[in-house]
Scaffold this motif. Structure first.
Motif, mmCIF file in Angstrom:
data_model
loop_
_atom_site.group_PDB
_atom_site.id
_atom_site.type_symbol
_atom_site.label_atom_id
_atom_site.label_comp_id
_atom_site.label_asym_id
_atom_site.label_seq_id
_atom_site.Cartn_x
_atom_site.Cartn_y
_atom_site.Cartn_z
ATOM 1 N N UNK A 24 0.857 -1.174 0.000
ATOM 2 C CA UNK A 24 0.000 0.000 0.000
ATOM 3 C C UNK A 24 0.897 1.227 0.000
ATOM 4 N N UNK A 25 0.403 2.267 -0.633
ATOM 5 C CA UNK A 25 1.162 3.505 -0.778
ATOM 6 C C UNK A 25 0.341 4.646 -0.209
ATOM 7 N N UNK A 26 1.021 5.639 0.363
ATOM 8 C CA UNK A 26 0.361 6.857 0.842
ATOM 9 C C UNK A 26 1.239 8.043 0.470
ATOM 10 N N UNK A 27 0.628 9.064 -0.101
ATOM 11 C CA UNK A 27 1.352 10.303 -0.391
ATOM 12 C C UNK A 27 1.296 11.159 0.867
ATOM 13 N N UNK A 28 2.455 11.491 1.395
ATOM 14 C CA UNK A 28 2.587 12.168 2.675
ATOM 15 C C UNK A 28 2.979 13.627 2.475
ATOM 16 N N UNK A 29 2.938 14.385 3.525
ATOM 17 C CA UNK A 29 3.367 15.775 3.472
ATOM 18 C C UNK A 29 4.844 15.896 3.124
ATOM 19 N N UNK A 30 5.213 17.043 2.635
ATOM 20 C CA UNK A 30 6.608 17.289 2.298
ATOM 21 C C UNK A 30 7.094 16.527 1.088
ATOM 22 N N UNK A 31 6.175 16.018 0.268
ATOM 23 C CA UNK A 31 6.560 15.287 -0.931
ATOM 24 C C UNK A 31 7.020 13.861 -0.671
ATOM 25 N N UNK A 32 6.868 13.377 0.537
ATOM 26 C CA UNK A 32 7.297 12.017 0.858
ATOM 27 C C UNK A 32 6.219 11.013 0.474
ATOM 28 N N UNK A 33 6.658 9.757 0.299
ATOM 29 C CA UNK A 33 5.756 8.664 -0.065
ATOM 30 C C UNK A 33 5.999 7.513 0.899
ATOM 31 N N UNK A 34 4.918 7.003 1.491
ATOM 32 C CA UNK A 34 5.013 5.861 2.393
ATOM 33 C C UNK A 34 4.619 4.586 1.679
ATOM 34 N N UNK A 35 5.272 3.493 2.044
ATOM 35 C CA UNK A 35 4.976 2.177 1.470
ATOM 36 C C UNK A 35 4.939 1.179 2.623
ATOM 37 N N UNK A 48 9.915 7.299 1.501
ATOM 38 C CA UNK A 48 10.815 7.743 0.450
ATOM 39 C C UNK A 48 10.621 9.233 0.181
ATOM 40 N N UNK A 49 11.674 9.888 -0.260
ATOM 41 C CA UNK A 49 11.529 11.251 -0.759
ATOM 42 C C UNK A 49 10.879 11.172 -2.133
ATOM 43 N N UNK A 50 10.419 12.309 -2.627
ATOM 44 C CA UNK A 50 9.803 12.339 -3.957
ATOM 45 C C UNK A 50 10.794 11.867 -5.019
ATOM 46 N N UNK A 51 12.049 12.284 -4.924
ATOM 47 C CA UNK A 51 13.060 11.889 -5.912
ATOM 48 C C UNK A 51 13.317 10.380 -5.861
ATOM 49 N N UNK A 52 13.400 9.819 -4.663
ATOM 50 C CA UNK A 52 13.606 8.370 -4.523
ATOM 51 C C UNK A 52 12.431 7.604 -5.114
ATOM 52 N N UNK A 53 11.211 8.072 -4.845
ATOM 53 C CA UNK A 53 10.010 7.400 -5.359
ATOM 54 C C UNK A 53 9.971 7.476 -6.885
ATOM 55 N N UNK A 54 10.291 8.625 -7.444
ATOM 56 C CA UNK A 54 10.317 8.774 -8.901
ATOM 57 C C UNK A 54 11.338 7.838 -9.538
ATOM 58 N N UNK A 55 12.500 7.705 -8.913
ATOM 59 C CA UNK A 55 13.524 6.795 -9.429
ATOM 60 C C UNK A 55 13.035 5.358 -9.370
#
Length: 68
Positions: A24-35, A48-55
């Motif tokens: 499951x994924x959640x978009x968090x504050x500050x551009x972070x992504x939870x898994x 993850x940071x937004x850049x890590x998630x995009x990669x």
């Protein structure tokens, strides 16, 4: 990194097929992504940071993470 996940809105991919063996994924504050593991929603989560998630998503959708 300690991130408050109490207000996270978790979701599964539409392609998950409805099984319990998903992430499951959640978009968090500050551009972070939870898994997290859908079988253990109260267990640990990766953040993850937004850049890590995009990669990550870019490499998986391009097939570069396939184990050949």
């Amino acid at each position: 990194m300690n991130v408050d996940l109490s207000e996270a809105k978790w979701f599964k991919s539409r392609r998950s097929g409805g099984t319990k063996e998903c992430v499951e994924v959640a978009f968090l504050g500050g551009g972070r992504v939870g898994v997290r593991d859908s079988k253990n929603p109260t267990g640990p989560a990766l953040v993850f940071t937004a850049a890590e998630w995009d990669t990550f998503t870019g490499s998986t959708s391009g097939g570069r993470s396939d184990r050949s």
